[in-house]
Structures are given as C-alpha cells and as structure tokens.
Motif scaffolding. Structure first.
Motif, PDB file in Angstrom:
ATOM      1  N   ILE A  67       0.850  -1.186   0.000  1.00  0.00           N
ATOM      2  CA  ILE A  67       0.000   0.000   0.000  1.00  0.00           C
ATOM      3  C   ILE A  67       0.890   1.242   0.000  1.00  0.00           C
ATOM      4  CG2 ILE A  67      -1.799   1.283   1.209  1.00  0.00           C
ATOM      5  CD1 ILE A  67      -2.761  -1.410   2.325  1.00  0.00           C
ATOM      6  N   ARG A  68       0.634   2.107  -0.947  1.00  0.00           N
ATOM      7  CA  ARG A  68       1.470   3.281  -1.190  1.00  0.00           C
ATOM      8  C   ARG A  68       0.860   4.535  -0.582  1.00  0.00           C
ATOM      9  NH1 ARG A  68       3.224   5.983  -6.993  1.00  0.00           N
ATOM     10  NH2 ARG A  68       2.602   8.092  -6.449  1.00  0.00           N
ATOM     11  N   ASP A  69       1.708   5.340   0.064  1.00  0.00           N
ATOM     12  CA  ASP A  69       1.366   6.702   0.435  1.00  0.00           C
ATOM     13  C   ASP A  69       1.897   7.601  -0.677  1.00  0.00           C
ATOM     14  OD1 ASP A  69       0.352   5.748   2.816  1.00  0.00           O
ATOM     15  OD2 ASP A  69       2.051   6.410   4.035  1.00  0.00           O
ATOM     16  N   THR A  70       1.074   8.533  -1.153  1.00  0.00           N
ATOM     17  CA  THR A  70       1.441   9.412  -2.259  1.00  0.00           C
ATOM     18  C   THR A  70       1.604  10.834  -1.750  1.00  0.00           C
ATOM     19  OG1 THR A  70       0.255   8.040  -3.858  1.00  0.00           O
ATOM     20  CG2 THR A  70       0.682  10.320  -4.494  1.00  0.00           C
ATOM     21  N   VAL A  71       2.729  11.464  -2.119  1.00  0.00           N
ATOM     22  CA  VAL A  71       2.977  12.856  -1.764  1.00  0.00           C
ATOM     23  C   VAL A  71       2.550  13.719  -2.949  1.00  0.00           C
ATOM     24  CG1 VAL A  71       4.648  14.518  -0.885  1.00  0.00           C
ATOM     25  CG2 VAL A  71       4.965  12.082  -0.432  1.00  0.00           C
ATOM     26  N   VAL A  72       1.715  14.729  -2.680  1.00  0.00           N
ATOM     27  CA  VAL A  72       1.181  15.623  -3.708  1.00  0.00           C
ATOM     28  C   VAL A  72       1.844  16.994  -3.566  1.00  0.00           C
ATOM     29  CG1 VAL A  72      -0.898  16.662  -4.682  1.00  0.00           C
ATOM     30  CG2 VAL A  72      -1.032  14.408  -3.589  1.00  0.00           C
ATOM     31  N   PHE A  73       2.366  17.498  -4.683  1.00  0.00           N
ATOM     32  CA  PHE A  73       2.966  18.827  -4.764  1.00  0.00           C
ATOM     33  C   PHE A  73       2.227  19.609  -5.839  1.00  0.00           C
ATOM     34  CE2 PHE A  73       6.291  15.961  -3.404  1.00  0.00           C
ATOM     35  CZ  PHE A  73       7.072  16.672  -2.511  1.00  0.00           C
TER      36      PHE A  73
END
Length: 194
Positions: free
Chosen positions: A168-174
């Motif tokens: 399960i991936r955590d995604t960083v949004v910029f």
C-alpha cells in the motif's frame, strides 16, 4: 487533449509525441540503471513496455493525457518519458507525471529543462491555474527534485494506492500555482544557464 500532439523543443532536450515505435528505445533507456527494479517507481520492465505505451496512448485518445519521449539533443538518444495526465479542463488543473530518465541522465539539465518546457506549456498554452506532481512517499530522489523545481507540498495521501506487488502506497502531492509560475520559471532558467 485527445488527438492533439505537440513537440516541445529546448536546448538540451526535445519532448516528442510517444508512439509504439519508441518501445525499444525506452527499454534501452530503462535498462540504464535497471529502473524497473526500483520498487517505488512505475517504470515498466521490458516485457511490459508495449502495454505501458498502449495505456498512455489510450488515455491520450480519451482526452486527459499527453505523453512524450525525452530525446537528449546532444546524443540523439531517447533517455526517458514524461506526460501531462489527469487533465481537469473545467478546473484548469493538470498533473505532470509518469516521468523517468535513464540513470546516466538523472541529476543533469534534462529534468529541469523538461519541467520548464512542460510548465511553460501548461500555464501559457493550456491556461492551467495549477500544475500537480505526485510521487511515492519513499521516492526521496523524486521528492527532492520536485521541491527543487519550486513546487510546494500540498498533502500526503495515506494508503492512496495498492501497488502491483500488494504494497500500500502513500502518495505525496505537490503543486505549482499560476501566481508562482514566474518565479519558478526564472529559477529554472537560471539553473539551466549557470
């Protein structure tokens, strides 16, 4: 975006429309560093490259993606790919993603110039009010590169996706918003010429 295709020209790179004929060149580019072995990226292994390209072209036909190969002008080699994706025309937001480069071309002017070309097109041709970037929480190199562009971190989407291997991936949004673009552009141009 649909059938709309463009080529974006810089001093170091040319961003050319992705086609199925680029599969062999992209496999060679990905082999430089065996990028498909990096568990936190989405670079396809050689046996999946045609499917990867086909999916990008399908999304392009559906009107919310525009995919490119990255050609290094000095060597004439295809050194990676990138694309506009998740285009929200109503809200004038677009993402730059699916970006990867051969290991030999990482930490070179290639990424800065690609982003300069794409951001310029997004803000000045597509009239975007925000350009988004997303990356895996564990992809420190990508997170640092996005920050160096001048993008600000918006959020961490926890448990955002399940990767093909079940992790399960955590995604960083910029993002970069339109009022920030002039300063970001100036910084990218300065970095390319210094």
């Amino acid at each position: 975006m649909g059938e709309h295709t463009i080529t974006l020209q810089g001093l170091h790179v040319s961003l050319e429309p992705l086609t199925l004929e680029h599969a062999a060149d992209l496999n060679a580019a990905a082999a430089d560093g065996q990028l498909w072995q990096l568990w936190f990226t989405s670079v396809p292994p050689p046996e999946q490259m045609l499917d990867y390209i086909s999916k990008a072209l399908l999304e392009q036909q559906q009107g919310y993606s525009l995919a490119f190969v990255v050609r290094h002008k000095m060597t004439n080699a295809i050194v990676g790919c990138t694309r506009f994706c998740h285009w929200d025309k109503v809200n004038r937001r677009i993402e730059i993603g699916y970006t990867w480069y051969s290991k030999s071309y990482q930490r070179s002017p290639v990424n800065s110039e690609c982003k300069l070309l794409l951001l310029d097109y997004a803000f000045n041709q597509l009239d975007a009010i925000a350009v988004e970037f997303r990356t895996h929480w564990h992809n420190d190199i990508s997170r640092k590169a996005i920050t160096r562009l001048g993008a600000k971190q918006d959020a961490v989407l926890r448990h955002h996706k399940i990767d093909p291997n079940g992790v399960i991936r955590d995604t960083v949004v910029f993002s970069i918003i339109a009022p920030e673009w002039p300063a970001v552009e100036q910084n990218l141009r300065f970095r390319l010429h210094s």
